[in-house]
Each structure stands twice: as C-alpha cells, then as structure tokens.
Design an enzyme around this catalytic site. Structure first.
Site, PDB file in Angstrom:
ATOM      1  N   PHE A 125      64.085  54.467  31.687  1.00 23.17           N
ATOM      2  CA  PHE A 125      65.490  54.349  31.304  1.00 23.17           C
ATOM      3  C   PHE A 125      66.340  54.927  32.445  1.00 23.17           C
ATOM      4  O   PHE A 125      66.013  55.983  32.992  1.00 23.17           O
ATOM      5  CB  PHE A 125      65.710  55.132  30.007  1.00 23.17           C
ATOM      6  CG  PHE A 125      66.991  54.828  29.313  1.00 23.17           C
ATOM      7  CD1 PHE A 125      67.146  53.657  28.592  1.00 23.17           C
ATOM      8  CD2 PHE A 125      68.060  55.712  29.373  1.00 23.17           C
ATOM      9  CE1 PHE A 125      68.339  53.370  27.942  1.00 23.17           C
ATOM     10  CE2 PHE A 125      69.254  55.438  28.732  1.00 23.17           C
ATOM     11  CZ  PHE A 125      69.386  54.260  28.014  1.00 23.17           C
ATOM     12  N   ASP A 196      59.397  61.760  27.507  1.00 22.97           N
ATOM     13  CA  ASP A 196      60.618  61.346  26.821  1.00 22.97           C
ATOM     14  C   ASP A 196      60.180  60.609  25.560  1.00 22.97           C
ATOM     15  O   ASP A 196      59.485  59.583  25.630  1.00 22.97           O
ATOM     16  CB  ASP A 196      61.438  60.439  27.755  1.00 22.97           C
ATOM     17  CG  ASP A 196      62.717  59.914  27.104  1.00 22.97           C
ATOM     18  OD1 ASP A 196      62.775  59.839  25.861  1.00 22.97           O
ATOM     19  OD2 ASP A 196      63.645  59.539  27.843  1.00 22.97           O
ATOM     20  N   TYR A 221      69.136  59.879  17.105  1.00 26.29           N
ATOM     21  CA  TYR A 221      70.006  58.846  16.510  1.00 26.29           C
ATOM     22  C   TYR A 221      69.297  57.512  16.310  1.00 26.29           C
ATOM     23  O   TYR A 221      69.885  56.598  15.769  1.00 26.29           O
ATOM     24  CB  TYR A 221      71.278  58.639  17.349  1.00 26.29           C
ATOM     25  CG  TYR A 221      71.086  58.651  18.851  1.00 26.29           C
ATOM     26  CD1 TYR A 221      70.523  57.573  19.502  1.00 26.29           C
ATOM     27  CD2 TYR A 221      71.472  59.752  19.606  1.00 26.29           C
ATOM     28  CE1 TYR A 221      70.345  57.588  20.877  1.00 26.29           C
ATOM     29  CE2 TYR A 221      71.297  59.782  20.976  1.00 26.29           C
ATOM     30  CZ  TYR A 221      70.724  58.689  21.614  1.00 26.29           C
ATOM     31  OH  TYR A 221      70.545  58.721  22.968  1.00 26.29           O
ATOM     32  N   LYS A 222      68.047  57.399  16.762  1.00 27.87           N
ATOM     33  CA  LYS A 222      67.341  56.124  16.606  1.00 27.87           C
ATOM     34  C   LYS A 222      66.536  56.159  15.305  1.00 27.87           C
ATOM     35  O   LYS A 222      67.093  56.045  14.223  1.00 27.87           O
ATOM     36  CB  LYS A 222      66.451  55.866  17.825  1.00 27.87           C
ATOM     37  CG  LYS A 222      67.214  55.781  19.153  1.00 27.87           C
ATOM     38  CD  LYS A 222      66.238  55.511  20.285  1.00 27.87           C
ATOM     39  CE  LYS A 222      66.873  55.664  21.651  1.00 27.87           C
ATOM     40  NZ  LYS A 222      67.884  54.665  21.968  1.00 27.87           N
ATOM     41  N   ARG A 369      65.758  42.432  21.698  1.00 25.18           N
ATOM     42  CA  ARG A 369      64.985  43.558  21.178  1.00 25.18           C
ATOM     43  C   ARG A 369      65.168  43.666  19.667  1.00 25.18           C
ATOM     44  O   ARG A 369      66.298  43.628  19.167  1.00 25.18           O
ATOM     45  CB  ARG A 369      65.543  44.821  21.834  1.00 25.18           C
ATOM     46  CG  ARG A 369      64.547  45.817  22.262  1.00 25.18           C
ATOM     47  CD  ARG A 369      65.173  46.921  23.081  1.00 25.18           C
ATOM     48  NE  ARG A 369      66.372  47.545  22.524  1.00 25.18           N
ATOM     49  CZ  ARG A 369      66.698  48.820  22.697  1.00 25.18           C
ATOM     50  NH1 ARG A 369      65.912  49.620  23.376  1.00 25.18           N
ATOM     51  NH2 ARG A 369      67.812  49.324  22.211  1.00 25.18           N
TER      52      ARG A 369
HETATM   53  C1  LIG Z   1      64.424  56.383  26.904  1.00 23.83           C
HETATM   54  C2  LIG Z   1      65.799  56.963  26.860  1.00 23.83           C
HETATM   55  N1  LIG Z   1      66.082  58.026  27.617  1.00 23.83           N
HETATM   56  C3  LIG Z   1      67.326  58.568  27.630  1.00 23.83           C
HETATM   57  C4  LIG Z   1      68.334  58.060  26.839  1.00 23.83           C
HETATM   58  C5  LIG Z   1      69.707  58.680  26.905  1.00 23.83           C
HETATM   59  O1  LIG Z   1      69.984  59.428  25.773  1.00 23.83           O
HETATM   60  P1  LIG Z   1      71.335  60.311  25.620  1.00 23.83           P
HETATM   61  O2  LIG Z   1      72.486  59.359  25.573  1.00 23.83           O
HETATM   62  O3  LIG Z   1      71.141  61.014  24.299  1.00 23.83           O
HETATM   63  O4  LIG Z   1      71.400  61.252  26.762  1.00 23.83           O
HETATM   64  C6  LIG Z   1      68.064  56.966  26.007  1.00 23.83           C
HETATM   65  C7  LIG Z   1      69.119  56.402  25.145  1.00 23.83           C
HETATM   66  O5  LIG Z   1      68.964  55.452  24.444  1.00 23.83           O
HETATM   67  C8  LIG Z   1      66.763  56.394  26.022  1.00 23.83           C
HETATM   68  O6  LIG Z   1      66.473  55.332  25.271  1.00 23.83           O
END
Ligand SMILES: Cc1ncc(COP(=O)(O)O)c(C=O)c1O
Length: 410
Positions: A125, A196, A221-222, A369
């Site tokens: 990500f 992560d 939040y997911k 998705r």
């Molecule tokens: C794999 C991954 N890492 C990091 C993040 C970023 O999260 P945040 O906005 O809580 O910092 C997300 C957000 O969807 C994510 O899916």
C-alpha cells in the site's frame, strides 16, 4: 449451476446468520465493501450515545478517572488481542495505521543500528511505502528502503537488513502471505519483522504469538467496523516492551504524565506507545463494534469467508465466463477475505454496480474489489450480486459516460 434456492438453503443453516441483525444494513443494498469501511453496528450507536450522554455530558472531565477513559487504548487493545493471536498487554489502540507504522518502524530501526536496509513489498500500500521511506531518512544513519517483489524476499535477505515490513493480505489482489514462514526466515538473518494487518484483523485467522512476529499494526475501520477514520492498533511483542522506544513520545506515554516532568521517562508496557489524548468517542464506537465478536469465533468466520469467496468465484466462472480475470488466489491458504476481478473497464463497472445496489470498490489500474464479511454478508447476497453483474455486463450499462467520471474515493 448454483441456484438462488441453494444459496437460501446455505443461509438457513448458517450459524453466523443471526449476527447480521447486529448491523444497520438496508436490505436493498448488497454491501461487499466491508474491506474498506465496515457498516454501523447497533451496539456502536448505543455505546457512543452512552459516552456522550452519560460519560461526557454528565461526568465531564471527571470521566477521565471515573469512566476509565485513560485506560481505553489498552483496554480495547486487550479486546482486540484475541482476534490477532496476541497476548493481553501486547496491543494498543491509538492513532491511525500510518502513524502506528511510523512508531514501529522508527523504534525498530533503532534496534538494529549496524544495519542499513529495510525490505518491503513493491506492491505494498502506498502509505506504507511513503512512511517507511520517511522514517528511514530520519534513522540517523544511511538506511535504504528496497521495495522488492515479494517472491524475491529470500534472495534479498542478508545481514544488512534491519527490518522487513510486509502487508499480510494484499489490498489489491487479496493474496495472503505465510506469516510464520516469512517471520522465521527474517529472524534467521537477524532482522526484525513488522506486519501490516489492515486486511487481516477480523478477516482471517492471525496468530502473532505463534508466528513470533516482533511488531504489527492495523486499522479498525474495515473488518472490525470501528467507523470511518477509526483508530488503528499497534502490537509490540512482550519481549520488546521496555526495549523498543517510541520515536514519537508524548505526555500520555510518560510514566507520570501528571507530574509534568520535562524529562521523558516511558511508561510501562504498551502505554509507552501512547503519544497524545485518546479519541474517546471514536474509541467508544470501536468498543461497541467489538461486541459482535463475543458471539463469533475466528474459525467460524474463516470457514464462512472461504465459502462465500468460493461461491462468488464459482458464480463468476459459471455466469460471466471469460469476462473477468480472477486475481485472488484460488488456494485457500493464500486467500484473504476478498475477491478481486481484473477488467479494463473496472472503474465504470463498479460505478454501474453501485447504482444497481451492489457496493464494491475499484483499485487502480483495473481491479474490481469485493469484500466478503461473514458477520453480515449472506450467501444470497453473493448470488444477487453476481446476478446484477450479469445484467450490467449484458446490457453494457457501465459504458454510460457518467460512470467514467472519477470520484475522489474509488
Ligand atoms: C494496507 C494498508 N496500509 C495502510 C493504510 C492506511 O491506513 P490509515 O489511513 O489508517 O493510515 C491502509 C488503508 O486502507 C491499508 O489498506
């Protein structure tokens, strides 16, 4: 061909089916985006209301003591620990995921001062890549971040690698990595392992203790339904506590915050990773959302998740042959709780589906998705979703120019 009746029959014997009532969901909408934002739980509303009406309105500032507000980040961390195979006292709910990663990356780099490389996944990500590069620049010595193909990890691992940071379930493809195997390879070369868990917590079984992971972070939040922008969480294995330093210290991570001392002395345990005041209303929302997990086990959730994703893949194969590439692994051991379909018109297809009442999302450049959250998604939802996809593809409604207009959030 799988029939609608067969799907109804699967719902009728599904032991998780009653939990759908815990969520506020419109029966006209098929929600396959809980991998982005989970829906509202009834308990969430009640818990937030109670926090506002009683703890805040009546208790005012005394609630920091009387309602135990100060301990909420560690209390909720302990609730969450059970879902990710952590022990009590190893998880803290605080900040948001990118900030949690920053703290763990910064702390970890200090623990391997003679090493100069961080390995991460080139398909990670983007936020993870931004933050690891920024923290590496601030390590106080030259540290290079190598974003590699995940298959090349073993070749890239050597005794100059300080930290490996990977996302356990790929946000685009839904591929799940072997946490235990990778962690042991990383440890064999003396490096540290940070996972992560954004697409893992509440989605797939995770056992951080068994994998011997050093650090992990995730969002709520997911699949945990904590609400938009809900706090994230950090995991620090107990053997690292008191050793790993929080690179972003603040008053509430101090051993005695109300002594107002000017020299920082970290608190014990996970409290040392708190920086600033906990966001009490957001934490109350998560607290309520976690109640649903008192009625479901991770193995029930995993079994249904695999059944739902298998059903979706089979229906897409049967009813939309040759129209989409399934990019999510068919092998259960490698699959998260989503199914991703590749199509060059993916964005427009998702927009047309949303208008038809099926909510999924799109990840550039070409991934449709669909998240399958066993706490509230029914087998019949999967059937109806594919039914509407068949219609969108047959009629070609996605070709309408208004579906090509890019929204800020895809
Ligand atoms: C794999 C991954 N890492 C990091 C993040 C970023 O999260 P945040 O906005 O809580 O910092 C997300 C957000 O969807 C994510 O899916």
């Amino acid at each position: 061909m799988i029939t609608r009746d067969e799907c109804h029959a699967l719902d009728a014997t599904d032991e998780l089916a009653p939990l759908r009532r815990e969520f506020r969901l419109d029966d006209k909408v098929i929600y396959l985006d809980g991998n982005s934002l989970g829906p509202v739980c009834e308990r969430t509303r009640a818990r937030v209301q109670e926090t506002i009406d009683q703890e805040w309105a009546e208790g005012l500032v005394t609630s920091w003591n009387a309602a135990g507000w100060m301990a909420t980040p560690t209390r909720l961390g302990n609730r969450l620990a059970a879902l990710i195979g952590a022990r009590s006292g190893e998880v803290l709910v605080a900040d948001t995921l990118t900030f949690c990663l920053a703290k763990l990356i910064g702390g970890a780099l200090d623990q391997r001062p003679d090493r100069h490389v961080v390995l991460t996944d080139a398909a990670n990500f983007h936020s993870d890549i931004y933050i690891v590069e920024a923290m590496a620049k601030r390590a106080g010595r030259p540290v290079t971040v190598k974003a590699i193909r995940r298959e090349a990890l073993t070749q890239e691992l050597d005794d100059d690698v300080a930290l490996v940071m990977l996302t356990h379930v790929d946000y685009r493809t839904g591929e799940m990595l072997d946490m235990k195997d990778i962690t042991s390879k990383v440890h064999a070369l003396g490096a540290l392992m940070l996972w992560d868990l954004a697409h893992s917590a509440g989605a797939v079984p995770v056992d951080l203790t068994d994998a011997d992971a050093d650090f992990a972070a995730g969002c709520t939040y997911k699949y945990l339904n904590g609400g938009p922008g809900a706090p994230g969480f950090l995991y620090v294995r107990s053997s690292w506590q008191g050793v790993l330093e929080n690179p972003l210290p603040g008053w509430l991570g101090h051993a005695r915050p109300f002594d107002f001392e000017l020299v920082y002395e970290p608190a014990q345990g996970m409290q040392a990773f708190v920086t600033s005041s906990p966001s009490i209303i957001a934490l109350a929302a998560l607290d309520g959302a976690l109640d649903v997990w008192d009625h479901a086990t991770m193995s029930q959730v995993r079994a249904k998740s695999l059944a739902l994703t298998d059903l979706f893949i089979q229906l897409v194969d049967e009813r939309l042959p040759g129209q989409f590439d399934v990019v999510t692994p068919l092998d259960h051991a490698l699959r998260g709780s989503q199914v991703s379909l590749r199509h060059s018109d993916g964005y427009a297809i998702i927009q047309a589906l949303i208008e038809s009442g099926v909510i999924g999302d799109f990840r550039a450049p070409d991934i449709c998705r669909f998240g399958f959250t066993p706490l509230y998604v029914r087998y019949i939802d999967v059937y109806e979703a594919v039914d509407r996809m068949v219609e969108v593809m047959a009629v070609g409604s996605f070709r309408d120019p208004r579906f090509a207009v890019r929204h800020a959030v895809t």
